[in-house]
Write an enzyme that holds these catalytic residues in place. Structure first.
Site, short mmCIF file in Angstrom:
data_model
loop_
_atom_site.label_atom_id
_atom_site.label_comp_id
_atom_site.label_asym_id
_atom_site.label_seq_id
_atom_site.Cartn_x
_atom_site.Cartn_y
_atom_site.Cartn_z
N TRP A 197 0.86 -1.18 0.00
CA TRP A 197 0.00 0.00 0.00
C TRP A 197 0.91 1.25 0.00
CZ3 TRP A 197 -0.02 4.14 3.27
CH2 TRP A 197 -1.03 5.08 3.05
N ARG A 441 -9.91 -2.40 8.77
CA ARG A 441 -10.51 -1.07 8.64
C ARG A 441 -11.97 -1.10 9.11
NH1 ARG A 441 -11.89 3.26 3.95
NH2 ARG A 441 -10.70 4.98 4.77
N LYS A 474 -16.26 6.46 -8.37
CA LYS A 474 -15.00 5.87 -7.91
C LYS A 474 -15.39 4.62 -7.11
CE LYS A 474 -11.07 7.06 -4.89
NZ LYS A 474 -10.57 8.13 -4.00
N TRP A 475 -15.04 3.44 -7.62
CA TRP A 475 -15.44 2.16 -7.02
C TRP A 475 -14.25 1.64 -6.22
CZ3 TRP A 475 -19.99 -0.90 -8.47
CH2 TRP A 475 -20.00 -2.19 -7.93
N ASP A 476 -14.35 1.77 -4.89
CA ASP A 476 -13.22 1.49 -4.01
C ASP A 476 -13.34 0.09 -3.40
OD1 ASP A 476 -10.91 1.97 -2.56
OD2 ASP A 476 -11.68 3.73 -1.50
N ASN A 478 -11.40 -1.60 0.09
CA ASN A 478 -10.34 -1.29 1.04
C ASN A 478 -9.92 -2.38 2.00
OD1 ASN A 478 -9.49 1.47 0.52
ND2 ASN A 478 -11.63 1.96 0.87
N ASP A 546 -2.60 5.63 -3.13
CA ASP A 546 -2.99 6.61 -2.11
C ASP A 546 -1.83 7.54 -1.77
OD1 ASP A 546 -5.61 5.98 -1.81
OD2 ASP A 546 -5.36 4.75 -0.02
C1 DGJ Z 1 -9.08 4.58 -0.12
C2 DGJ Z 1 -8.90 5.38 -1.38
O1 DGJ Z 1 -7.75 4.99 -2.05
C3 DGJ Z 1 -8.88 6.86 -1.02
O2 DGJ Z 1 -8.63 7.63 -2.16
C4 DGJ Z 1 -10.20 7.22 -0.40
O3 DGJ Z 1 -11.22 7.07 -1.34
C5 DGJ Z 1 -10.46 6.35 0.81
N1 DGJ Z 1 -10.33 4.96 0.50
C6 DGJ Z 1 -11.82 6.61 1.37
O4 DGJ Z 1 -12.13 5.77 2.40
#
Ligand code: DGJ
Length: 736
Positions: A197, A441, A474-476, A478, A546
């Site tokens: 990351w 998270r 924007k499809w995130d 995490n 990020d």
């Molecule tokens: C991770 C993304 O990479 C960031 O740009 C942002 O959208 C955050 N998540 C939001 O939780």
């Protein structure tokens, strides 16, 4: 073009500049006899005949000195005289584990079909031709079909594999690579993109040694750690010279890619779904489809390999109608506000953004449920109207009135323990029954193998998209999959979860992108944690990392550009001190680096001073003038030309070769150094180019063999951009 040479039993797959040749042996095994620069030949049988290496293994089929371990095969199996890692491993209900595949038949057809349930590189019937080789096991009658498609104008071959169970008993797939290529050679470096990351896609190049060297993901996503792209290259190869053989996998989940050097100095190169935690049960009559591999050979180093992938991915992989369209310059509120915003703040940023020429406003995490930090509400995709100061539609309308498009963030594959969705459907989260589920998270991953979960995601995302004028998503994603279990799948199918998760995701994306063709989708997984061709099929751009620090981004973007086009890499200018590393870099440098790809801003413009705003306005207007060249021109990385690990340089050349945009960054200032020049590549020697800044005119030859003068300044993180425009040609002094 695909030629079947019946006399010599050769399948010759030819692109404009490359050849890939398979030979059908008398034993009905299929050998890979050549991959490289284009050949015009009819017979290559001497290649296999000339293999005479000592071996103590027994002969295959009782044929004297015919030992499979010495044959460069296209899809090797287990349980014969080849002791290297096989391309596949099946076992059966009767306990047997041998599948002896032999050629049965083939077909050669114009065009290429989409692979069922999987993203596929596609082109029209005029542009692609497909060879299908059917290999069958003599005892169980099971069939493995290898499908090779030749994209002649793209110098690319794709390979996909499917398995059909024709037996009445179950077949278990424990391993199924999408491509296996054996080389009668071991003189290679192994190149891959590794990281974590915040520092994705760093280029790693190592000497190949005897044994297995591989990269993989077990995370349920292609991952931040390794990327599903690998290459073998001549140890002397660089950006512009030498042989490079690359494999990329059109897949977003667990993968394995690597090379095995055997005791006879041969290399076996493979890519496919990771066999780790994978076992697929195939009942009678069922077919399993493996994701496809993209094979690229370059005779002119890593640079040409990259440009081949770039063009193919833009034209034939990205299915979005935005694939050939210039992408909007956006402002994203994440680093500007994180979760702490209200309507006034958002509209304030939007107004400033409009002033400086930005085209799209993106509302990031925190607009739904009761989400003011990362501990709640994922899954509850209902706008938080008190925080937004009204409905989402009214906010989007207000942004539109300011003159910007409106985009929004989602993380649809996740659920927070503290959410209405989880309280109602705890069984929808991936977890192992009777064990406490792991959080990362503060969230769980939804079980996308379950059609009910898929339907929920499609409906909740669609409701939001229908409820407001949204033109970008924007499809995130995490967190990765850890304690993997599905309440939906039977106990003997649990090793299918990771792959079924990806199939579920693709099914969701198929339906959502089809229902909303006018929405520009951007993929993200905590930055580049799922930057892969599978996602590019649906979403033509990806948040690269990020880490928005300009210096860190130099290495990340350099590595990412090996396999992915500039237009797919989104790059934002953020504030200093940088939020990830605390570094102070000039705004010019941040913008120069971000202009290597798809430019955006991620800072609170209301806090910028007047000078910075003037600078940003100029940057945006400049980017608009070069955007077509950056996003759709050819990328040439120039680091090799300056031989300085303290500097990065790259250039984009428009398709018509009339405009050049160069970016250069020197990281640290050093005393008493010799002034350097930056030599360009890829130009016609006699073309005349004018430097926009000085109006000096230079020929392509001068620019390539003498180069541009680089800045000599006492300044860390110094950046320079050059724009050159064609003004004519040297030979006849003709002006355009
Ligand atoms: C991770 C993304 O990479 C960031 O740009 C942002 O959208 C955050 N998540 C939001 O939780």
């Amino acid at each position: 073009m695909i030629i079947w040479n019946q006399q010599h039993h050769l399948f010759h797959l030819q692109t404009n500049e490359t050849s890939f040749v398979l030979q059908l042996l008398n034993t009905k095994h299929v050998a890979v006899v050549y991959w490289g620069k284009k050949l015009n030949t009819s017979s290559l049988s001497y290649i296999v005949n000339d293999i005479k290496r000592a071996s103590y293994l027994s002969d295959t089929d009782l044929i004297k000195d015919f030992k499979l371990e010495q044959i460069p095969q296209i899809f090797p199996s287990f349980g014969n005289t080849d002791m290297r890692t096989p391309a596949f491993e099946f076992d059966y209900e009767d306990g047997s584990r041998i599948t002896d595949l032999r050629y049965k038949k083939h077909s050669i057809k114009k065009g290429k079909k989409k692979i069922k349930g999987l993203p596929t590189v596609l082109a029209s019937e005029l542009e692609v031709e497909t060879l299908e080789l059917s290999l069958v096991d003599q005892v169980k009658n099971n069939e493995v079909i290898l499908s090779f498609s030749v994209f002649e104008n793209y110098n690319t071959i794709t390979e996909s594999v499917r398995v059909v169970n024709h037996d009445q008993n179950k077949l278990y797939i424990n391993r199924l690579m999408s491509a296996n290529i054996d080389f009668l050679d071991d003189h290679f470096d192994f190149l891959h993109l590794s990281g974590a990351w915040g520092r994705e896609c760093h280029v790693v190049r190592r000497k190949m040694e005897q044994g297995v060297q591989s990269v993989d993901s077990k995370r349920g996503a292609s991952g931040h750690g390794q990327n599903p792209f690998v290459a073998l290259l001549d140890p002397a190869a660089d950006e512009t010279h030498g042989d490079v053989y690359a494999l990329s996998l059109v897949y977003s989940g667990n993968f394995l890619a690597g090379v095995e050097e055997d005791m006879h100095q041969n290399a076996r190169f493979q890519i496919g779904i990771n066999p780790f935690d994978f076992r697929w049960t195939l009942n009678q009559g069922e077919t399993f489809y493996a994701p496809e591999a993209v094979l690229v050979y370059s005779d002119q180093g890593i640079g040409k390999m990259s440009r081949t992938y770039h063009r193919l991915f833009i034209d034939c992989l990205m299915q979005s109608k935005f694939n050939q369209r210039e992408r909007p310059i956006l402002i994203n509120n994440w680093e500007a506000t994180y979760f702490d915003f209200n309507r006034d703040v958002l509209l304030g940023i939007a107004r400033e953004a409009k002033e400086v020429g930005i085209e799209l406003f993106v509302l990031d995490d925190g607009w739904f449920g009761s989400r003011d930090d990362d501990t709640s509400s994922l899954g509850d995709w209902t706008p938080n109207e008190s925080k937004l100061g009204g409905s989402l539609k009214s906010l989007a309308d207000a942004v539109n009135e300011i003159g910007l498009g409106f985009g929004i963030w989602f993380e649809p594959e996740m659920v927070s323990p503290n959410s209405k969705l989880y309280r109602e459907h705890p069984d929808w989260a991936i977890h192992v029954r009777d064990r406490k589920a792991q959080q990362a998270r503060h969230q769980y991953v939804l079980d996308l193998s379950n059609p009910e979960v898929q339907a929920y995601i499609i409906q909740s995302v669609s409701n939001v998209l229908r409820g407001a004028p949204i033109t970008y998503v924007k499809w995130d994603m995490n967190r990765n999959l850890t304690d993997i279990g599905s309440d939906y799948l039977a106990s003997d199918r649990q090793k299918e979860v990771a792959h079924r998760y990806i199939l579920g995701l693709y099914s969701i994306l198929d339906r959502i992108t089809e229902a909303f063709p006018d929405v520009l989708f951007e993929s993200c997984a905590g930055g580049g944690g799922r930057f892969d061709p599978g996602m590019l099929y649906y979403m033509p751009q990806n948040w690269t990392s990020d880490d928005t620090d300009a210096v860190e981004r130099l290495s990340i973007q350099y590595g990412t550009s090996l396999a992915y086009p500039s237009v797919a890499m989104t790059c934002h200018v953020s504030v200093v001190p940088n939020h990830q590393v605390g570094r102070l870099t000039p705004i010019k440098t941040r913008a120069t680096v971000a202009m290597q790809g798809n430019l955006g801003y991620e800072l609170n413009l209301m806090n910028c001073d007047a000078d910075d705003k003037v600078t940003i306005r100029k940057q945006i207007s400049f980017y608009k003038s070069i955007r077509q060249v950056i996003q759709f021109g050819d990328l040439y990385r120039l680091e090799d030309r300056i031989h300085d690990s303290n500097a990065h340089a790259w250039m984009h050349l428009s398709k018509d070769k009339k405009t050049i945009v160069v970016g250069y960054v020197q990281i640290l200032s050093k005393p008493n150094t010799v002034p350097k020049r930056l030599r360009l590549v890829g130009l016609n020697e006699d073309d005349l180019f004018e430097l926009s800044e000085t109006k000096e005119v230079h020929s392509g030859a001068e620019l390539m063999y003498i180069g541009l003068d680089l800045p000599k300044v006492k300044e860390d993180f110094c950046a320079k951009q050059f724009v050159l425009t064609k003004k004519g040609e040297l030979s006849n002094n003709k002006k355009d």
